[in-house]
Design an enzyme around this catalytic site. Structure first.
Site, PDB file in Angstrom:
ATOM      1  N   THR A  11      42.261  41.059  33.879  1.00  0.00           N
ATOM      2  CA  THR A  11      42.448  41.026  35.336  1.00  0.00           C
ATOM      3  C   THR A  11      41.174  40.469  35.941  1.00  0.00           C
ATOM      4  O   THR A  11      40.073  40.790  35.497  1.00  0.00           O
ATOM      5  CB  THR A  11      42.736  42.423  35.911  1.00  0.00           C
ATOM      6  OG1 THR A  11      41.743  43.356  35.426  1.00  0.00           O
ATOM      7  CG2 THR A  11      44.112  42.915  35.504  1.00  0.00           C
ATOM      8  N   SER A  39      38.771  38.519  31.546  1.00  0.00           N
ATOM      9  CA  SER A  39      39.474  37.495  32.305  1.00  0.00           C
ATOM     10  C   SER A  39      38.641  36.226  32.449  1.00  0.00           C
ATOM     11  O   SER A  39      37.421  36.264  32.614  1.00  0.00           O
ATOM     12  CB  SER A  39      39.823  38.018  33.700  1.00  0.00           C
ATOM     13  OG  SER A  39      40.335  36.978  34.514  1.00  0.00           O
ATOM     14  N   THR A  88      46.729  32.245  28.711  1.00  0.00           N
ATOM     15  CA  THR A  88      47.784  32.527  29.678  1.00  0.00           C
ATOM     16  C   THR A  88      48.610  31.258  29.868  1.00  0.00           C
ATOM     17  O   THR A  88      48.117  30.260  30.393  1.00  0.00           O
ATOM     18  CB  THR A  88      47.193  33.002  31.016  1.00  0.00           C
ATOM     19  OG1 THR A  88      46.534  34.255  30.812  1.00  0.00           O
ATOM     20  CG2 THR A  88      48.288  33.181  32.056  1.00  0.00           C
ATOM     21  N   LYS A 160      49.973  34.507  26.148  1.00  0.00           N
ATOM     22  CA  LYS A 160      50.389  35.525  27.113  1.00  0.00           C
ATOM     23  C   LYS A 160      51.327  34.895  28.145  1.00  0.00           C
ATOM     24  O   LYS A 160      51.048  33.815  28.667  1.00  0.00           O
ATOM     25  CB  LYS A 160      49.168  36.115  27.814  1.00  0.00           C
ATOM     26  CG  LYS A 160      49.471  37.191  28.848  1.00  0.00           C
ATOM     27  CD  LYS A 160      48.162  37.758  29.395  1.00  0.00           C
ATOM     28  CE  LYS A 160      48.419  38.835  30.434  1.00  0.00           C
ATOM     29  NZ  LYS A 160      48.913  38.264  31.712  1.00  0.00           N
ATOM     30  N   HIS A 181      53.336  38.266  34.284  1.00  0.00           N
ATOM     31  CA  HIS A 181      52.164  38.046  35.138  1.00  0.00           C
ATOM     32  C   HIS A 181      52.179  38.968  36.360  1.00  0.00           C
ATOM     33  O   HIS A 181      51.899  38.548  37.488  1.00  0.00           O
ATOM     34  CB  HIS A 181      52.081  36.592  35.583  1.00  0.00           C
ATOM     35  CG  HIS A 181      50.682  36.101  35.836  1.00  0.00           C
ATOM     36  ND1 HIS A 181      50.085  35.125  35.087  1.00  0.00           N
ATOM     37  CD2 HIS A 181      49.754  36.476  36.758  1.00  0.00           C
ATOM     38  CE1 HIS A 181      48.858  34.908  35.536  1.00  0.00           C
ATOM     39  NE2 HIS A 181      48.634  35.720  36.556  1.00  0.00           N
ATOM     40  N   GLY A 213      52.745  44.896  31.339  1.00  0.00           N
ATOM     41  CA  GLY A 213      53.525  44.907  32.574  1.00  0.00           C
ATOM     42  C   GLY A 213      54.065  46.265  32.931  1.00  0.00           C
ATOM     43  O   GLY A 213      54.918  46.802  32.227  1.00  0.00           O
ATOM     44  N   GLY A 235      46.676  46.744  33.149  1.00  0.00           N
ATOM     45  CA  GLY A 235      45.943  45.957  34.124  1.00  0.00           C
ATOM     46  C   GLY A 235      45.609  46.705  35.393  1.00  0.00           C
ATOM     47  O   GLY A 235      44.504  47.205  35.574  1.00  0.00           O
TER      48      GLY A 235
END
Length: 292
Positions: A11, A39, A88, A160, A181, A213, A235
């Site tokens: 994050t 991140s 990502t 991801k 996401h 998620g 996250g």
């Protein structure tokens, strides 16, 4: 080995939550004996986080139009002891984040890009962050770029943003992460949990499947493991803990999830992680069919 199948998800911009930013998050992850994925858009540099504690760290990567930037960041991560790259793949363009547009979101200082790329772009009165992303993100990103990435690093690579069985089994990488996401990219995209099982079945154990998620309780961790995930990534709760009490807050979030998972396992009759099986959960469709 980590103590529990709970990782810290990537994050961005942790200094918006706490002055110590990702350094505090990394220290908390280390004290909980788990893995932090740093991140790409962190406020603390790859080097600062690496120097803050002795722990296993992964590095998240967005592939920009300028491949030299991605290559340089991967080399820095490899040089400073990061153990894997998490690409990502669901953001060839930034989703329409209406709150950012309304609030005229300004792209904050991205320390890892200093000397490589400026975040000063013209937003046209909307979100500066969205304008920056539209100029830098490569919307032609495809599987062939993963072959390029493998050619520049010896680190394992995970993708991801997988939401389909086809992408799960077709990646050819070292792991897949089921994620939408945070539901911020595409309206009406499926909930990550609703597609986890089909991705896990398609992969069939060839590579680890992680889940990212909506993890808020230990019971959520249990459900993801039962549906085929090897581990989950957390996250928003981590950022909430960071904002509340810094390093101690992040540590407490992970501890609560671990304690709740252990309690759930005990009450479900599972003495080990391996004892958690598909028989321990029922989907909504299965529940409805039982009444037909």
């Amino acid at each position: 080995m980590i103590e529990a199948p709970i990782l810290v998800a990537p994050t961005g911009m942790h200094r918006l939550a706490h002055p110590e930013g990702e350094v505090a998050t990394a220290r908390a992850a280390a004290s909980c004996n788990t893995i932090m994925v740093l991140s790409f858009t962190s406020n603390c540099t790859i080097e600062e986080v690496a120097a803050s504690c002795d722990a296993v760290r992964f590095f998240q990567l967005y592939v920009y139009k300028r491949r030299d930037i991605a290559a340089e960041l991967v080399k820095r991560a490899e040089r400073h002891g990061y153990k894997a790259v998490v690409v990502t793949g669901d953001t060839p363009r930034l989703g329409r984040r209406e709150a950012d547009i309304k609030n005229k979101m300004v792209a904050p200082r991205l320390r890892n890009l200093e000397g490589l790329l400026s975040v000063e772009v013209e937003s046209g009165g909307g979100s500066n962050l969205q304008a920056f992303a539209s100029q830098t993100h490569d919307d032609s990103l495809s599987w062939k770029d993963m072959a390029w990435l493998k050619s520049i690093t010896s680190l394992p690579i995970l993708i991801k943003g997988v939401l389909t069985a086809e992408d799960g089994c077709g990646s050819g990488l070292n792991g897949v992460i089921v994620s939408n996401h945070g539901a911020r990219q595409l309206d009406y995209a499926p909930a990550s949990l609703s597609v986890l099982e089909e991705v896990a079945e398609a992969v069939a154990g060839s590579v680890p499947v992680l889940f990212d998620g909506g993890i808020r309780r230990g019971t959520d961790v249990f459900k993801a493991l039962a549906l085929g995930a090897k581990a989950v990534m957390v996250g928003r709760p981590v950022v909430f803990g960071l904002a509340a009490k810094g390093e101690q807050g992040v540590r407490r979030v992970v501890e609560i999830l671990k304690d709740e998972l252990e309690l759930t396992m005990t009450l479900a009759g599972c003495p080990t992680i391996d004892a958690i099986s598909r028989s321990h959960v029922r989907t909504e469709q299965e529940r409805l069919r039982s009444f037909m």
